[in-house]
Design a protein around this motif. Structure first.
Motif, short mmCIF file in Angstrom:
data_model
loop_
_atom_site.label_atom_id
_atom_site.label_comp_id
_atom_site.label_asym_id
_atom_site.label_seq_id
_atom_site.Cartn_x
_atom_site.Cartn_y
_atom_site.Cartn_z
N VAL A 129 0.77 -1.10 -0.04
CA VAL A 129 0.01 -0.02 -0.20
C VAL A 129 0.97 1.11 -0.11
CG1 VAL A 129 -1.56 1.34 1.34
CG2 VAL A 129 -2.24 -1.03 0.95
N ASP A 130 1.93 1.30 0.55
CA ASP A 130 2.72 2.59 0.88
C ASP A 130 3.67 2.70 -0.54
OD1 ASP A 130 2.38 2.98 3.39
OD2 ASP A 130 4.00 1.68 4.25
N ARG A 131 3.76 1.54 -1.08
CA ARG A 131 4.49 1.68 -2.50
C ARG A 131 3.59 2.31 -3.58
NH1 ARG A 131 6.16 -3.60 -1.74
NH2 ARG A 131 5.18 -4.39 -3.39
N LEU A 132 2.32 1.92 -3.44
CA LEU A 132 1.35 2.37 -4.33
C LEU A 132 1.21 3.68 -4.26
CD1 LEU A 132 -1.03 -0.83 -4.40
CD2 LEU A 132 0.28 -0.03 -6.55
N LEU A 133 1.02 4.03 -3.04
CA LEU A 133 0.65 5.56 -2.74
C LEU A 133 1.78 6.66 -3.21
CD1 LEU A 133 -1.32 5.34 0.57
CD2 LEU A 133 -2.22 5.98 -1.59
N ASP A 134 3.03 5.96 -2.69
CA ASP A 134 4.17 6.59 -3.25
C ASP A 134 4.03 6.87 -4.83
OD1 ASP A 134 5.33 6.71 -0.65
OD2 ASP A 134 6.72 5.06 -0.87
N ASP A 135 3.76 6.02 -5.62
CA ASP A 135 3.69 6.20 -6.98
C ASP A 135 2.69 7.02 -7.29
OD1 ASP A 135 5.62 4.46 -7.28
OD2 ASP A 135 4.39 2.67 -7.66
N MET A 136 1.40 7.06 -6.58
CA MET A 136 0.29 7.80 -7.06
C MET A 136 0.55 9.20 -6.68
SD MET A 136 -3.69 7.26 -6.10
CE MET A 136 -3.72 7.93 -4.61
N LEU A 137 1.01 9.56 -5.43
CA LEU A 137 1.47 10.81 -4.97
C LEU A 137 2.55 11.43 -6.18
CD1 LEU A 137 1.45 10.56 -1.14
CD2 LEU A 137 -0.07 11.96 -2.54
N ALA A 138 3.81 10.85 -6.51
CA ALA A 138 4.89 11.22 -7.40
C ALA A 138 4.11 11.73 -8.69
CB ALA A 138 5.79 10.17 -7.48
N LYS A 139 3.02 11.15 -9.25
CA LYS A 139 2.54 11.27 -10.46
C LYS A 139 1.56 12.55 -10.41
CE LYS A 139 2.73 6.49 -12.18
NZ LYS A 139 1.97 5.12 -12.58
N GLY A 140 1.14 12.69 -9.10
CA GLY A 140 0.11 13.95 -8.84
C GLY A 140 -1.11 13.72 -9.34
N PRO A 141 -1.83 14.74 -9.00
CA PRO A 141 -3.39 14.53 -9.20
C PRO A 141 -3.37 15.21 -10.62
CG PRO A 141 -2.79 16.69 -8.07
CD PRO A 141 -1.58 15.84 -8.07
N VAL A 142 -4.53 14.56 -11.31
CA VAL A 142 -5.71 13.93 -10.90
C VAL A 142 -5.14 12.42 -11.06
CG1 VAL A 142 -8.09 13.16 -11.64
CG2 VAL A 142 -7.22 15.58 -11.56
N ALA A 143 -5.79 11.47 -10.34
CA ALA A 143 -5.61 9.95 -10.43
C ALA A 143 -6.88 9.11 -10.32
CB ALA A 143 -4.74 9.61 -9.25
N ASP A 144 -6.89 8.04 -11.22
CA ASP A 144 -7.83 7.17 -11.24
C ASP A 144 -7.79 6.12 -9.81
OD1 ASP A 144 -10.01 5.31 -11.18
OD2 ASP A 144 -9.08 4.39 -13.09
#
Length: 404
Positions: A129-144
């Motif tokens: 979960v931490d890795r997935l959130l790291d990736d999502m935050l690094a890419k920035g909004p907006v995310a699916d």
């Protein structure tokens, strides 16, 4: 007691299931079915009438009643989804069979899904979960949130647990999606065939080169000892792989959406880590990802003063049981502090979800971490623009655009 002849066309009864218009609320017509009686009549897509059980106490009793059958292979077992009308007598292990076959299959798997084993995998779930959130935050909004988070969490987890190569996840996720969401039986059969062939090869490979996943254990304990054959091993693997991620994807996405729409309730989750399990239980009650369970009466059964006759189709409404005012105060209110014990989000009775301990671990870690790290998470589109799955599927958003 009323003796109701329920073998007419049922054309005057409302259609079931129906699509939701709000992702976490029952279809509007369902509210009309929560009357004085714990059951009502509905009509399936092929015109067959069915009893819909809406009462919490009555539904729990029926789900534990051996006079109701789960045998998908029975020639007159009710068909709710058109894509499965030509199933050709195929009965899926665990979910589509009765005792004693069901009990034998379940006994093979219970040791692998116990609380102790699920607790042991929590650290790896947290890391994932931490890795997935790291990736999502690094890419920035907006995310699916579905594709970036809700889908890979259970998909990776079930692969690790079963010993299925995650490198093949795109293939089996597509097959699973096509199988459970197919519009026709032909499309469903094609997706099933591809998934079956893949798992057929995987089971054979594991026989030759054992690993350390649940499937490897099953093969070593049961297949090699003659307790099940190759086809049954493949079918069990198929059920576990599809069920192990399909419903939990929706539960994570729908849970996150419900919390975003009730931001004041997020404080309950953030204030005390010990409160997270209780919030998850209320989300399971309130959202009811699995809308209903399908059964067939093997004998006459009295329910709420009405006789359900042998051969009748019986649909146990998880959604309406979880919204029964006889079981919960203000059942249409999402209350993160509620004691939601005895909800039926995982079913009830002998077919209660085998993987519920895994699902709870995934939901607690995924949702607790998501809002701890992104407390300002919010929808990036209006609620009515969130695309939803059809009423006959596991309930949840197809996509969930979020920002922060």
């Amino acid at each position: 007691m009323t003796e109701t002849d329920f073998r007419h066309t049922g054309s005057e009864a409302p259609a079931f299931p129906q699509d939701r218009t709000c992702p976490y609320q029952p279809p509007k017509a369902y509210t009309e079915w929560r009357g004085e009686s714990p059951l009502t009549r509905v009509t399936l897509f092929d015109g067959r009438p069915a009893w819909l059980i809406t009462g919490h106490a009555e539904g729990r009793a029926l789900l534990a009643d051996p006079r109701l059958s789960s045998d998908w292979g029975h020639p007159v077992f009710p068909v709710v989804v058109q894509r499965t009308e030509d199933r050709g007598g195929l009965a899926f292990p665990l979910i589509g069979v009765d005792d004693p076959l069901h009990a034998r299959q379940r006994r093979m798997l219970i040791p692998s899904f116990g609380v102790k084993r699920m607790n042991a995998i929590r650290p790896s779930l947290q890391s994932l979960v931490d890795r997935l959130l790291d990736d999502m935050l690094a890419k920035g909004p907006v995310a699916d949130l579905v594709s970036a988070f809700a889908l890979p969490v259970p998909s990776m987890a079930i692969c690790e647990l079963l010993g299925v190569p995650y490198g093949d996840h795109d293939f089996f996720e597509e097959c699973s999606r096509d199988f459970v969401g197919a519009a026709t039986s032909g499309e469903a059969d094609a997706a099933f065939a591809k998934l079956y062939q893949y798992l057929h090869g995987l089971v054979a490979k594991k026989q030759a080169e054992p690993g350390d996943g649940l499937l490897d254990e099953l093969i070593a304990r049961q297949l090699e000892e003659g307790e099940l054959d190759h086809n049954e091993a493949v079918m069990i693997a198929l059920v576990l792989l599809v069920a192990g991620h399909e419903t939990t994807v929706n539960a994570i996405a729908l849970g996150a959406l419900t919390l975003m729409r009730h931001p004041e309730q997020i404080e309950v989750l953030l204030a005390d880590p010990a409160a997270v399990p209780g919030v998850v239980e209320e989300l399971l009650r309130f959202t009811s990802v699995s809308d209903y369970m399908v059964r067939m009466a093997k004998e006459d059964i009295e329910v709420g003063g009405t006789t359900v006759k042998a051969g009748d189709a019986v649909l146990v409404s998880i959604t309406l049981m979880n919204r029964d005012a006889q079981a919960y105060d203000d059942p249409d209110v999402f209350d993160a502090r509620r004691n939601a014990r005895h909800h039926v989000g995982f079913g009830h009775g002998i077919h209660q979800c085998l993987g519920q301990n895994l699902a709870r671990a995934e939901l607690e870690i995924a949702l607790g971490t998501l809002f701890t790290r992104i407390p300002g998470l919010r929808l990036a589109v209006p609620l009515d623009e969130v695309p939803l799955k059809a009423g006959h599927d596991a309930q949840g958003p197809i996509e969930l655009p979020v920002t922060w």
